[in-house]
Design a protein around this motif. Structure first.
Motif, PDB file in Angstrom:
ATOM      1  N   MET A 122      79.378  38.018 -29.423  1.00  0.00           N
ATOM      2  CA  MET A 122      79.082  39.050 -28.679  1.00  0.00           C
ATOM      3  C   MET A 122      77.339  38.748 -29.086  1.00  0.00           C
ATOM      4  O   MET A 122      77.254  39.227 -30.216  1.00  0.00           O
ATOM      5  CB  MET A 122      79.735  40.406 -28.905  1.00  0.00           C
ATOM      6  N   VAL A 123      76.753  38.744 -28.277  1.00  0.00           N
ATOM      7  CA  VAL A 123      75.298  38.507 -28.553  1.00  0.00           C
ATOM      8  C   VAL A 123      74.424  39.503 -27.643  1.00  0.00           C
ATOM      9  O   VAL A 123      74.590  39.390 -26.377  1.00  0.00           O
ATOM     10  CB  VAL A 123      74.560  37.171 -28.725  1.00  0.00           C
ATOM     11  N   ARG A 124      73.646  40.277 -28.117  1.00  0.00           N
ATOM     12  CA  ARG A 124      72.724  41.104 -27.111  1.00  0.00           C
ATOM     13  C   ARG A 124      73.244  41.930 -26.223  1.00  0.00           C
ATOM     14  O   ARG A 124      73.156  41.592 -24.864  1.00  0.00           O
ATOM     15  CB  ARG A 124      71.416  40.351 -26.921  1.00  0.00           C
ATOM     16  N   PRO A 125      74.478  42.909 -26.357  1.00  0.00           N
ATOM     17  CA  PRO A 125      75.043  43.561 -25.252  1.00  0.00           C
ATOM     18  C   PRO A 125      73.924  44.577 -24.671  1.00  0.00           C
ATOM     19  O   PRO A 125      73.191  45.130 -25.388  1.00  0.00           O
ATOM     20  CB  PRO A 125      76.096  44.366 -25.959  1.00  0.00           C
ATOM     21  N   GLU A 126      74.009  44.972 -23.234  1.00  0.00           N
ATOM     22  CA  GLU A 126      73.238  45.700 -22.692  1.00  0.00           C
ATOM     23  C   GLU A 126      73.945  46.553 -21.694  1.00  0.00           C
ATOM     24  O   GLU A 126      74.596  46.090 -20.992  1.00  0.00           O
ATOM     25  CB  GLU A 126      71.819  44.992 -21.925  1.00  0.00           C
ATOM     26  N   LEU A 127      73.876  47.930 -21.962  1.00  0.00           N
ATOM     27  CA  LEU A 127      74.641  48.840 -21.087  1.00  0.00           C
ATOM     28  C   LEU A 127      73.637  48.903 -19.622  1.00  0.00           C
ATOM     29  O   LEU A 127      72.614  48.825 -19.549  1.00  0.00           O
ATOM     30  CB  LEU A 127      74.668  50.331 -21.557  1.00  0.00           C
ATOM     31  N   SER A 128      74.524  49.027 -18.515  1.00  0.00           N
ATOM     32  CA  SER A 128      73.966  49.312 -17.153  1.00  0.00           C
ATOM     33  C   SER A 128      73.146  50.662 -17.444  1.00  0.00           C
ATOM     34  O   SER A 128      73.863  51.427 -18.285  1.00  0.00           O
ATOM     35  CB  SER A 128      74.991  49.361 -16.294  1.00  0.00           C
ATOM     36  N   LEU A 154      69.485  29.756 -20.702  1.00  0.00           N
ATOM     37  CA  LEU A 154      69.410  31.117 -20.576  1.00  0.00           C
ATOM     38  C   LEU A 154      68.073  31.645 -21.148  1.00  0.00           C
ATOM     39  O   LEU A 154      68.223  31.566 -22.514  1.00  0.00           O
ATOM     40  CB  LEU A 154      70.643  32.000 -20.627  1.00  0.00           C
ATOM     41  N   LYS A 155      67.026  32.150 -20.997  1.00  0.00           N
ATOM     42  CA  LYS A 155      65.971  32.776 -21.764  1.00  0.00           C
ATOM     43  C   LYS A 155      66.068  34.144 -21.907  1.00  0.00           C
ATOM     44  O   LYS A 155      65.892  34.410 -22.857  1.00  0.00           O
ATOM     45  CB  LYS A 155      64.585  32.480 -21.140  1.00  0.00           C
ATOM     46  N   TRP A 156      66.347  34.794 -20.883  1.00  0.00           N
ATOM     47  CA  TRP A 156      66.519  36.371 -21.161  1.00  0.00           C
ATOM     48  C   TRP A 156      67.278  36.901 -19.733  1.00  0.00           C
ATOM     49  O   TRP A 156      67.656  36.233 -18.780  1.00  0.00           O
ATOM     50  CB  TRP A 156      65.445  37.031 -21.241  1.00  0.00           C
ATOM     51  N   TYR A 157      67.856  38.156 -20.201  1.00  0.00           N
ATOM     52  CA  TYR A 157      68.539  38.868 -18.871  1.00  0.00           C
ATOM     53  C   TYR A 157      68.126  40.369 -19.148  1.00  0.00           C
ATOM     54  O   TYR A 157      67.954  40.955 -20.072  1.00  0.00           O
ATOM     55  CB  TYR A 157      69.761  38.789 -18.904  1.00  0.00           C
ATOM     56  N   ARG A 158      68.408  40.936 -18.150  1.00  0.00           N
ATOM     57  CA  ARG A 158      68.450  42.653 -18.132  1.00  0.00           C
ATOM     58  C   ARG A 158      68.943  43.067 -16.941  1.00  0.00           C
ATOM     59  O   ARG A 158      69.312  42.389 -15.761  1.00  0.00           O
ATOM     60  CB  ARG A 158      67.001  43.102 -18.326  1.00  0.00           C
ATOM     61  N   TRP A 159      69.274  44.338 -16.856  1.00  0.00           N
ATOM     62  CA  TRP A 159      69.751  45.056 -15.666  1.00  0.00           C
ATOM     63  C   TRP A 159      68.650  45.288 -14.795  1.00  0.00           C
ATOM     64  O   TRP A 159      67.514  45.776 -15.147  1.00  0.00           O
ATOM     65  CB  TRP A 159      70.570  46.271 -16.232  1.00  0.00           C
ATOM     66  N   ALA A 160      69.123  45.096 -13.258  1.00  0.00           N
ATOM     67  CA  ALA A 160      68.297  45.702 -12.322  1.00  0.00           C
ATOM     68  C   ALA A 160      69.010  46.633 -11.420  1.00  0.00           C
ATOM     69  O   ALA A 160      69.771  46.274 -10.486  1.00  0.00           O
ATOM     70  CB  ALA A 160      67.772  44.417 -11.608  1.00  0.00           C
ATOM     71  N   GLY A 161      69.011  48.008 -11.933  1.00  0.00           N
ATOM     72  CA  GLY A 161      70.034  48.925 -11.276  1.00  0.00           C
ATOM     73  C   GLY A 161      71.483  48.648 -12.081  1.00  0.00           C
ATOM     74  O   GLY A 161      71.704  48.008 -13.069  1.00  0.00           O
ATOM     75  N   ASN A 162      72.322  49.192 -11.220  1.00  0.00           N
ATOM     76  CA  ASN A 162      73.620  49.385 -11.758  1.00  0.00           C
ATOM     77  C   ASN A 162      74.599  48.095 -11.490  1.00  0.00           C
ATOM     78  O   ASN A 162      75.630  47.786 -12.144  1.00  0.00           O
ATOM     79  CB  ASN A 162      74.339  50.591 -11.440  1.00  0.00           C
ATOM     80  N   ALA A 185      68.868  36.717  -9.659  1.00  0.00           N
ATOM     81  CA  ALA A 185      69.732  37.745  -9.757  1.00  0.00           C
ATOM     82  C   ALA A 185      70.911  37.542  -9.347  1.00  0.00           C
ATOM     83  O   ALA A 185      71.519  37.078  -8.543  1.00  0.00           O
ATOM     84  CB  ALA A 185      69.025  38.906  -8.708  1.00  0.00           C
ATOM     85  N   TYR A 186      72.287  38.305 -10.352  1.00  0.00           N
ATOM     86  CA  TYR A 186      73.302  38.114 -10.013  1.00  0.00           C
ATOM     87  C   TYR A 186      73.769  39.516  -9.472  1.00  0.00           C
ATOM     88  O   TYR A 186      73.499  40.405  -9.912  1.00  0.00           O
ATOM     89  CB  TYR A 186      74.276  37.982 -11.090  1.00  0.00           C
ATOM     90  N   ASP A 187      74.754  39.492  -8.330  1.00  0.00           N
ATOM     91  CA  ASP A 187      74.960  40.737  -7.585  1.00  0.00           C
ATOM     92  C   ASP A 187      76.556  40.589  -8.031  1.00  0.00           C
ATOM     93  O   ASP A 187      77.096  39.906  -7.780  1.00  0.00           O
ATOM     94  CB  ASP A 187      74.922  40.754  -6.233  1.00  0.00           C
ATOM     95  N   ILE A 188      76.879  41.626  -8.778  1.00  0.00           N
ATOM     96  CA  ILE A 188      78.305  42.042  -9.259  1.00  0.00           C
ATOM     97  C   ILE A 188      79.092  42.320  -8.129  1.00  0.00           C
ATOM     98  O   ILE A 188      80.458  41.915  -8.107  1.00  0.00           O
ATOM     99  CB  ILE A 188      78.367  43.018 -10.296  1.00  0.00           C
ATOM    100  N   LYS A 189      78.906  43.109  -7.275  1.00  0.00           N
ATOM    101  CA  LYS A 189      79.422  43.538  -5.776  1.00  0.00           C
ATOM    102  C   LYS A 189      79.804  42.258  -5.285  1.00  0.00           C
ATOM    103  O   LYS A 189      81.252  42.215  -4.875  1.00  0.00           O
ATOM    104  CB  LYS A 189      78.922  44.416  -5.235  1.00  0.00           C
ATOM    105  N   THR A 190      79.096  41.346  -4.912  1.00  0.00           N
ATOM    106  CA  THR A 190      79.494  40.161  -3.943  1.00  0.00           C
ATOM    107  C   THR A 190      79.778  38.916  -4.995  1.00  0.00           C
ATOM    108  O   THR A 190      80.431  37.841  -4.358  1.00  0.00           O
ATOM    109  CB  THR A 190      78.434  39.924  -3.266  1.00  0.00           C
ATOM    110  N   GLY A 191      79.474  38.925  -6.264  1.00  0.00           N
ATOM    111  CA  GLY A 191      79.562  37.828  -7.130  1.00  0.00           C
ATOM    112  C   GLY A 191      78.947  36.547  -6.768  1.00  0.00           C
ATOM    113  O   GLY A 191      79.349  35.391  -6.990  1.00  0.00           O
TER     114      GLY A 191
END
Length: 656
Positions: A52-58, A97-105, A130-136
């Protein structure tokens, strides 16, 4: 292995009147009684990929995203916190993958690095998805997907509706700032390109407030207080300006205080050490000091979520530390440190309402753990770790020590002593860090250090002159001293360890990467009477060639010119401290390794030394890591490095 951009003292001081002759008999007779031989831990365990590396909460705290590697596949893992549901996704187009972050929930923004082909030539490029969790589904983000730098994000709306992206369509054009909808990738222009402005900075309300013009002789700063104003030139800064350190600190601004011309800046103007001050962006006037340290630089600061208040600042003394200006987070930090004694404790991520937080803990002997913390319930649950097969109880402890160089300069260092052995007359590995300027070693867990200590070696990591975090005077004492007093600091550290009884002077080797690799090679060339052997990964071998390669993209934080920083006076001959030109003096075993895709210290540096060694009929142990850059991306190559290094050291500086 930690890799960064790079990157004759008489023996009378340690009671030797002549250069020692190293032999197996000498080693066998050394007094170092084993208390209990430590259990040898395999190289593949030390090089294990992060579970597990660099976990981020929504923002709502209901989901978590983190890096994970399963076998050779690197993934982003999304976990629904309450149900435990897990979704794993691969990086688009199998890129890095260089970086990632949440954009909304429900969306995850990510930057990936891949290859851009133009005609017959290939270039590295970064792209935004951008990855959309709802639509996959994945969606490319932004207007230009064929540019070299496609991930320059200035601002992300907290609700994930849009972002601001700075894009330079062509190398000959100035960048434009676009407002990009994350729902449909709709694009509008937020700031049109302006002549000579190459960098834009936005505040945390999504307003582009500052533009910077880079010139060969300095820089210009353009500023506005709000979106209704035009940008105006507020300063022309030139290299000859006396306040260069203050002005250069403007380049370190990560976020401008929203809705105000007054914010914060790091400056070393008053004390010679970087401290945090109030600062007027428009007039460039330095206000009162907010936070300083008597010995160390303040390294960074962060604003609150809305960008209106100072949230925290960081510095490093013996270990990394954080100072909270938010009373609630300050109290949480204090309580967590009481509950998790002996660990560095970091609030890694938190939900917007602060009801859920991810806590990261680590130490010099612990790769690190992640916890889910619910402050209202005072509940702390471990959710994963960096490398759980490593048992911290079996790792060696690291001490922060100080010694005095021959010119009186005090040097801080980290000393790791192997478990299961008496702390006397130990075989020693000196492990100088990369950089070398404005970089330093820390108390953090270091897999390579623990691997060597587990094999029975004491490991010494000096923050030699020029290292970062100790103020301007300490930094500038390293300017123009590569291969000279910087190298003396390593030798003096060895002498101190011998005087203290920790190290056997007959059993010392140098190991390093990047600049540390150079220092290892140069150490055995310059002082073969001191060192039994050296091992280098990605080390510089020809400084004149390296400077010629560097000059188009490196700018020193303090010095006007990188060349002056490295070379010192124009009359100094860099060839006199370059291994390529001094190879005939190499009398000790050398392990030389390099990645053939290295863009920091180019592969040609390796090839030049090999060519010189062959011409001089000097044998060198070599290894080329194909498709590797300035560090290890492939775990199998990291395992090979550890295994190869262990065999080399056991042959030339056996720990037993």
């Amino acid at each position: 292995m930690r890799v960064c951009f790079y990157l004759l003292l008489a023996f009378s001081a340690i009671g030797l009147s002549a250069a020692p002759v190293f032999s197996q008999d000498t080693v066998k007779s050394a007094a170092n009684l084993s208390i209990e031989p430590p259990e040898l831990i395999s190289a593949d365990t030390f090089a294990a990929p992060g579970q597990m590396v660099r976990p981020e909460l929504s923002p709502d705290g209901l989901k978590m995203v983190h890096r994970e590697q399963i076998g050779s596949t690197k993934l982003l893992t999304i976990k629904t916190m309450d149900s435990g549901k897990i979704e794993r996704i691969k990086v688009p187009e199998n890129n890095d993958l260089k970086w990632y972050r949440w954009a909304g929930n429900d969306k995850i923004l990510m930057s990936v690095k891949g290859v851009l082909t133009r005609g017959s030539r290939e270039y590295w490029r970064t792209s935004l998805f951008a990855y959309d969790i709802k639509t996959g589904s994945f969606q490319s983000v932004g207007r230009w997907q064929t540019v070299a730098d496609g991930d320059n994000v200035l601002y992300v709306d907290p609700d994930g509706e849009y972002l601001l992206q700075s894009i330079q369509a062509k190398s000959t054009e100035y960048p434009t700032v676009y407002r990009v909808s994350l729902a449909d990738n709709g694009i509008s222009t937020a700031v049109y390109p302006q002549k000579r402005i190459w960098r834009w900075i936005a505040d945390d309300a999504g307003i582009v407030r500052m533009g910077i013009t880079f010139r060969s002789t300095g820089l210009d700063i353009h500023y506005r207080s709000n979106a209704d104003q035009n940008f105006e030139l507020i300063s022309k800064l030139r290299d000859k300006d006396s306040d260069e350190e203050l002005e250069d600190s403007l380049l370190d601004i990560e976020a401008i205080t929203a809705g105000s011309d007054t914010g914060y800046v790091l400056s070393n103007k008053e004390t010679g050490r970087f401290a945090l001050y109030e600062f007027d962006y428009r007039t460039r006037e330095l206000g009162k000091m907010v936070l300083g340290h008597p010995e160390n630089d303040i390294s960074s600061y962060h604003l609150s979520e809305d960008g209106t208040n100072l949230l925290s600042a960081r510095f490093t003394d013996s270990r990394d530390r954080i100072v909270w200006f938010d009373e609630g987070l300050k109290n949480i930090q204090a309580n967590l440190e009481k509950a998790l004694k002996g660990q560095e404790v970091w609030i890694q991520s938190r939900s917007r309402d602060r009801k859920r937080m991810i806590i990261y803990t680590t130490s010099s002997s612990d790769p690190g753990s992640y916890y889910l913390f619910k402050p209202d319930e005072s509940k702390l649950d471990r959710i994963g770790g960096i490398n759980d097969p490593i048992d911290p109880a079996k790792m060696a402890l690291t001490k922060y020590v100080e010694y005095q160089a021959r010119d009186g300069l005090k040097i801080k260092a980290y000393l790791t002593l192997p478990k299961g052995r008496t702390d006397k007359n130990l075989p020693l590995i000196i492990l100088p860090h990369g950089g070398p300027y404005d970089v330093r070693d820390t108390w953090d867990y270091n897999a390579e250090v623990q691997f060597l200590a587990n094999r029975g070696y004491a490991v010494f990591r000096p923050n030699f002159r020029g290292s970062g975090g100790y103020g301007e005077d300490f930094y500038t004492k390293g300017e123009g001293q590569i291969g000279r007093t910087m190298q003396d600091d390593l030798d003096d550290g060895m002498d101190w360890l011998v005087e203290q009884g920790f190290a056997d002077p007959m059993r010392v080797c140098l190991v390093g990467a990047s600049y540390g690799g150079y220092a290892a090679i140069w150490g055995v060339i310059r002082n073969p009477e001191r060192y039994r052997c050296a091992a280098s990964f990605a080390g510089v071998t020809d400084w004149a060639k390296q400077l010629n390669y560097d000059k188009k993209f490196f700018r020193s934080r303090y010095a006007k010119e990188w060349k002056e920083t490295v070379q010192g006076g124009e009359d100094f001959d860099l060839d006199s401290v370059s291994p390529v030109h001094q190879i005939t003096k190499l009398k000790r075993p050398l392990l030389l390794t390099h990645g053939d895709e290295d863009s920091n210290v180019p592969f040609s540096q390796y090839k030049r030394l090999i060519k010189a060694a062959i011409k001089a009929d000097i044998p060198i142990d070599v290894k080329v890591y194909e498709d590797e850059g300035h560090g290890f991306f492939d775990r199998n190559n990291e395992i090979d490095w550890y295994t190869r290094l262990e065999a080399f050291l056991r042959k030339h500086n056996p720990p037993d």
